[in-house]
Design a protein around this motif. Structure first.
Motif, PDB file in Angstrom:
ATOM      1  N   ASP A 172       0.984  -9.259  -1.659  1.00  0.00           N
ATOM      2  CA  ASP A 172      -0.347  -8.496  -1.433  1.00  0.00           C
ATOM      3  C   ASP A 172      -1.495  -9.454  -1.981  1.00  0.00           C
ATOM      4  O   ASP A 172      -1.397 -10.151  -2.650  1.00  0.00           O
ATOM      5  CB  ASP A 172      -0.285  -7.149  -2.110  1.00  0.00           C
ATOM      6  N   ASP A 196      -0.282   2.225   8.858  1.00  0.00           N
ATOM      7  CA  ASP A 196      -1.663   2.053   9.753  1.00  0.00           C
ATOM      8  C   ASP A 196      -1.617   1.089  10.669  1.00  0.00           C
ATOM      9  O   ASP A 196      -2.228   0.803  11.711  1.00  0.00           O
ATOM     10  CB  ASP A 196      -3.072   1.904   8.879  1.00  0.00           C
ATOM     11  N   GLY A 244       0.836  -1.060  -0.081  1.00  0.00           N
ATOM     12  CA  GLY A 244       0.112   0.112   0.053  1.00  0.00           C
ATOM     13  C   GLY A 244       0.850   1.216  -0.022  1.00  0.00           C
ATOM     14  O   GLY A 244       2.041   1.352  -0.546  1.00  0.00           O
ATOM     15  N   ALA A 245       0.388   2.259   0.583  1.00  0.00           N
ATOM     16  CA  ALA A 245       0.913   3.752   0.542  1.00  0.00           C
ATOM     17  C   ALA A 245       2.421   3.501   1.220  1.00  0.00           C
ATOM     18  O   ALA A 245       3.466   4.058   0.548  1.00  0.00           O
ATOM     19  CB  ALA A 245       0.225   4.610   1.454  1.00  0.00           C
ATOM     20  N   GLY A 246       2.727   2.599   2.007  1.00  0.00           N
ATOM     21  CA  GLY A 246       4.004   2.442   2.824  1.00  0.00           C
ATOM     22  C   GLY A 246       4.682   1.409   2.272  1.00  0.00           C
ATOM     23  O   GLY A 246       6.230   1.332   1.857  1.00  0.00           O
ATOM     24  N   ALA A 300      -1.470   8.680   5.212  1.00  0.00           N
ATOM     25  CA  ALA A 300      -0.512   8.310   4.126  1.00  0.00           C
ATOM     26  C   ALA A 300       0.643   8.794   4.301  1.00  0.00           C
ATOM     27  O   ALA A 300       1.763   8.296   4.118  1.00  0.00           O
ATOM     28  CB  ALA A 300      -1.122   8.737   2.971  1.00  0.00           C
ATOM     29  N   LEU A 343       0.343  -3.837   6.375  1.00  0.00           N
ATOM     30  CA  LEU A 343      -1.040  -4.384   6.019  1.00  0.00           C
ATOM     31  C   LEU A 343      -2.139  -3.257   5.798  1.00  0.00           C
ATOM     32  O   LEU A 343      -3.249  -3.691   5.823  1.00  0.00           O
ATOM     33  CB  LEU A 343      -1.313  -5.353   6.753  1.00  0.00           C
ATOM     34  N   VAL A 376      -1.668 -13.118   3.443  1.00  0.00           N
ATOM     35  CA  VAL A 376      -1.017 -13.717   4.584  1.00  0.00           C
ATOM     36  C   VAL A 376      -2.078 -13.987   5.883  1.00  0.00           C
ATOM     37  O   VAL A 376      -2.718 -12.960   6.102  1.00  0.00           O
ATOM     38  CB  VAL A 376       0.291 -12.687   5.061  1.00  0.00           C
TER      39      VAL A 376
END
Ligand SMILES: Cc1cc2nc3c(=O)[nH]c(=O)nc-3n(C[C@H](O)[C@H](O)[C@H](O)COP(=O)(O)OP(=O)(O)OC[C@H]3O[C@@H](n4cnc5c(N)ncnc54)[C@H](O)[C@@H]3O)c2cc1C
Length: 440
Positions: A47, A321, A22-24, A337, A129, A91
């Motif tokens: 993912d 997050d 994702g964003a990170g 974000a 995640l 996962v």
């Protein structure tokens, strides 16, 4: 990046595995892939989806102002260009002793097995995640609400929205389309404004029976004001704009039940709603609670130290997050974000530092402020001064530019400056070549 002054790359004996692109996570794995390119070090991204859409844009996917098929990033091709391996799957477990994560069996839509359960070994593991909607056990939510957790959720909402507009266009007996958005945070506020834009565009495309009078958007917030984490003057400015757009904002309104036609509130009132979105609170995914013996917070986030390593295992990091992080200055890092972006950079430095046996760097959250975009109508927010830490209120075009800049930073991290420039150019061309609203 100052790591270029460090000695030559030294690989670990097993792969570096990042779970969640994702964003990170996608920024981190892209930079890790580039750093270890040409060495024996294997870098893996796992993912559950095949493509990445930057999560702060999901409300635009839901409203149709953004087409995820055009703006999404295919993990497989991005991985091959940036020297990492992509594995598709969800996962669901961790074995710390064997240093392995488990990926659930992958089935197709008919339930037929595509790939069996897999275990992936790691030397360094990063959980990135993200979060999922917290329904707080509210009655009827799962059956009757749409959550904006994934791109699929947003696309489903978009289809439901187009069908709802088609119904009022073709059936004069339907007096109103009632849409309720529960949660007056940035997601709820931004989505409400996007929906007004969607209706305007549909009218311009010939839906002559759709009108603002037949659209009733209710934004419902349990606390005494919208945009709780933002300064009050920013919230007031957004509220004034929402009112101009004809959106009904209900504060101090706690929803206790959602049915397929109305919301029940704590004070006994009922609010009609044919389309309901729940955007009131988040938590980390449930399976993270106590996973592999790691310390987790009440909201399932993994507790990390100031180097972003989980408290029970220094070879496992958590960012974004899903990480519960208190910085050296005592700041609780918010789920945003910009936090995920900063944490990705810090985790990158620390993973490389571990490989080179160098000292690690503590993570300090830098708050650059927050911007809320009210579709193309306006944007409002506050910027943090870097020297005196005072906030500056901004709105209109300047706020919109700052809002878009955060996404551009993400794209630059993934593609570099030149390709991001080309993407911007294609975006501009598409605005003249394609409809401004996704209509399918
Ligand atoms: C509609 C909306 C608007 C927002 N607007 C803003 C904004 O304006 N500004 C801002 O700062 N923040 C905003 N946010 C919050 C921001 O999107 C998040 O804070 C940020 O995306 C967190 O990044 P992340 O890397 O931790 O997780 P995410 O970006 O959520 O990525 C998590 C990734 O993990 C994958 N994943 C999850 N579970 C598994 C699993 N079990 N196995 C494999 N993969 C898995 C997911 O598919 C996803 O790719 C918004 C959020 C939403 C929903």
């Amino acid at each position: 990046m100052f790591t270029k002054f460090w000695p030559k790359v030294r690989p670990f004996d097993k792969p570096i595995v990042v779970v969640g692109g994702g964003a990170g996570g996608l920024e981190l794995v892209t930079k890790l892939g580039r750093y270890f390119k040409g060495s024996a070090q294997k870098v893996i991204l796992i993912d559950q989806n095949r493509k990445h859409v930057w999560k702060p844009l999901l409300h635009e996917v839901a409203a149709g102002s953004l087409d995820a098929d055009i703006d999404g990033v295919d993990y497989l091709s991005h991985a091959s260009k940036n020297s990492f391996t992509f594995l598709l799957g969800q996962v669901d477990d961790l074995n710390q002793d064997l240093k392995q994560v488990s990926i659930q069996q992958l089935n197709d839509l008919k339930g037929k097995k595509v790939v069996g359960e897999t275990r992936v070994a790691y030397s360094i593991l990063v959980f990135a995640l993200g979060s999922v909607t917290n329904d707080f056990g509210t009655k009827g939510l799962k059956e009757n609400c749409i959550f904006l957790d994934t791109c699929e959720n947003a696309e489903q909402f978009h289809t439901d929205l187009l069908n709802a507009f088609l119904r009022i266009q073709t059936n004069p007996n339907i007096s109103k389309l009632n849409i309720a958005i529960i949660g007056g945070g940035a997601t709820g506020v931004e989505l409400a404004a996007e929906l007004v834009k969607t209706s305007e565009l549909l009218i311009s495309y010939g839906y002559d029976h759709v009108s603002q009078k037949r659209l009733n958007i209710n934004l419902v917030e349990a606390s005494n004001r919208i945009l709780g984490p933002l300064p009050e003057h920013v919230a007031n400015s957004a509220l004034a704009e929402l009112k101009i757009l004809g959106i009904n904002v209900h504060v101090n309104t706690v929803v206790t039940e959602v049915t397929n036609s109305y919301l029940q509130t704590k004070d006994g009132a009922q609010m009609e709603s044919q389309l309901t979105v729940w955007a009131a609170g988040i938590k980390a995914p449930n399976f993270l609670q106590g996973i592999g013996g790691l310390e987790s917070a009440k909201n399932n986030q993994l507790v990390v130290n100031t180097f972003l390593q989980t408290t029970e295992d220094e070879n496992i990091f958590a960012i974004g997050d899903c990480a519960a992080c208190i910085t050296p200055k005592g700041i609780k890092v918010p789920p945003r974000a910009q936090s995920a972006h900063q944490m990705a950079d810090n985790a990158l430095l620390n993973i490389i530092a571990i490989s080179l046996k160098k000292p690690l760097k503590e993570y300090e959250y830098i708050d650059y402020g927050s911007i809320v975009s009210l579709s193309s109508y306006t944007s409002v927010g506050n910027l943090m001064g870097s020297m005196n830490k005072r906030t500056m209120f901004i709105e209109g075009r300047l706020a919109r530019i700052v809002y878009i800049a955060l996404y551009r930073m993400h794209q630059v991290a993934l593609f570099g400056f030149f390709k991001t420039f080309l993407i911007m150019l294609v975006g501009r061309l598409n605005r003249t070549l394609r409809p401004n609203l996704k209509l399918h």
